[in-house]
Design a protein around this motif. Structure first.
Motif, PDB file in Angstrom:
ATOM      1  N   SER A  90       0.857  -1.189   0.000  1.00  8.85           N
ATOM      2  CA  SER A  90       0.000   0.000   0.000  1.00  8.85           C
ATOM      3  C   SER A  90       0.894   1.241   0.000  1.00  8.85           C
ATOM      4  N   GLN A 114      -1.207  -2.179  -6.203  1.00 10.95           N
ATOM      5  CA  GLN A 114      -1.136  -2.406  -4.758  1.00 10.95           C
ATOM      6  C   GLN A 114      -1.701  -3.790  -4.457  1.00 10.95           C
ATOM      7  N   GLY A 117      -4.202  -2.653  -0.874  1.00 10.52           N
ATOM      8  CA  GLY A 117      -4.720  -1.282  -0.877  1.00 10.52           C
ATOM      9  C   GLY A 117      -5.731  -1.103   0.254  1.00 10.52           C
ATOM     10  N   SER A 127      -6.746  -2.228  -6.787  1.00 11.59           N
ATOM     11  CA  SER A 127      -6.102  -1.444  -7.852  1.00 11.59           C
ATOM     12  C   SER A 127      -5.368  -2.411  -8.771  1.00 11.59           C
ATOM     13  N   SER A 134      -2.641   4.623  -7.862  1.00 14.35           N
ATOM     14  CA  SER A 134      -2.651   4.584  -6.399  1.00 14.35           C
ATOM     15  C   SER A 134      -1.557   5.518  -5.945  1.00 14.35           C
ATOM     16  N   GLY A 208      -6.997   6.811  -4.674  1.00 16.67           N
ATOM     17  CA  GLY A 208      -7.074   5.650  -5.579  1.00 16.67           C
ATOM     18  C   GLY A 208      -7.995   6.001  -6.728  1.00 16.67           C
TER      19      GLY A 208
END
Ligand code: BTX
Length: 327
Positions: A90, A114, A117, A127, A134, A208
């Motif tokens: 993340s 990610q 995420g 994502s 992201s 995002g």
């Protein structure tokens, strides 16, 4: 080195660049140039090579390149430092770590994919590689912690304005952190902070954005509620351009906010909001409240008047716009 090579191709779009010129600009041997070109091909780039002409970039890989973002920036500090990952858990985790290590305001962490995420309240944010954006932005405003929700709203306005500039699309904001098109979720925003009781040390704003996903790129659990810029426009768009446009808008609004406070940001937010001036359901941690969303306070708190006329101050909730039949 890869970034420098890509910059050379960006400066000679659709043209051949000789191996000699590249080796001079990179300050390396022709053999090293060949190795870097080979590396790019392994990363999904399509490069044509022709005797006596050199190399020409035909198609980019599926990554996002810092220099492509920087080319589009008009900012004084936001986005000047970029940490990029092709894949990471993340960007929020990395940004928190960088902030603890002393990263400056404006440092941005960007990922092509990610694997963990984060959404709000421990929820997941999906994502997919090569299609989404992201990113996490490190800020160091001198603010009391209770003011930080204002930055979520400011970010939402920046994203709406940045997307409009880069792609021409119009989006709506649903309090506090969703950007929607036709009622479907296009962007999510997650604001986290590192703070002492009365002072913020750093704020990490996670954004995002669904950009080039097509219907089947979304996982089944979000397929019906999510949308992407490509689905709206009917074609894929350049993610680096969108990032730069959002960061440009962000810096302008953030500077205004730091200088003059939230008063000038609030009407901009209200102009894009679909959750104010209408009947909504607000699902908080404790209850669901139905009522009329009257507006937001100076601190970004939602004011909801229930059926008995009582006005609730909503600090955190999921909002559902009531259908005409409910209101
Ligand atoms: P949220 O809690 O408001 O939304 C999360 C919910 O949205 C999920 O439970 C799911 O139903 C839905 N969802 C998950 N992924 C998507 C998607 N790609 N498109 C549409 N809907 C989705 C929103 O939280 C805050 C999201 C912030 C994400 C950024 S990405 C960069 C940074 N790094 C990180 O880990 N999080 C932030």
């Amino acid at each position: 080195m890869k970034e420098k090579l890509l910059k050379i191709f960006a400066e000679h779009s659709d043209q051949f660049v000789s191996g000699e010129k590249i080796s001079q600009q990179l300050g390396c041997t022709r053999t090293a140039v060949w190795k870097h070109i080979d590396e790019l091909r392994k990363n999904g780039y399509e490069l044509e090579s022709a005797p006596r002409k050199g190399y020409r970039l035909i198609r980019k890989g599926d990554g996002i390149h810092s220099h492509e973002v920087k080319v589009g920036l008009t900012t004084k500090r936001i986005g000047h430092e970029i940490t990029y990952f092709d894949e990471t858990d993340s960007t929020q985790y990395t940004a928190h770590k960088l902030a603890q290590e002393g990263a400056k305001e404006g440092h941005v962490v960007i990922a092509n994919e990610q694997t963990k995420g984060k959404g709000r309240l421990g929820r997941q944010w999906f994502s997919r590689k090569g299609t989404s954006v992201s990113m996490s932005l490190i800020l160091r405003p001198e603010l009391p912690p209770q003011k930080t929700p204002q930055l979520t709203l400011l970010t939402a306005v920046s994203v709406v304005r940045g997307l409009k500039k880069a792609t021409g699309i119009d989006c709506d904001i649903k309090w506090p952190n969703d950007i929607l098109i036709n009622g479907k979720k296009l962007v999510g925003i997650l604001t986290e902070m590192q703070a002492d009781p009365d002072r913020v040390n750093s704020i990490i704003i996670g954004i995002g954005m669904n950009i080039n996903q097509h219907h089947d790129d979304f996982t089944p659990e979000i397929r019906e509620l999510a949308t992407s810029v490509a689905l709206v426009k009917g074609k894929n768009v350049d993610r680096a351009k969108i990032i730069a446009a959002v960061l440009n808008e962000f810096e302008q609004l953030y500077d205004l906010y730091i200088e003059r406070g939230f008063d000038l940001i609030r009407p901009l937010w209200e102009a894009h909001s679909v959750s104010v001036g209408t009947f909504i359901y607000a699902r908080t941690m404790r209850e669901v409240i139905y009522g009329f969303a009257k507006g937001i306070t100076e601190d970004g708190v939602l004011l909801l008047e229930d059926e008995k006329g009582k006005v609730h101050e909503i600090y955190s909730a999921d909002i559902e716009i009531a259908s005409q039949a409910d209101s």
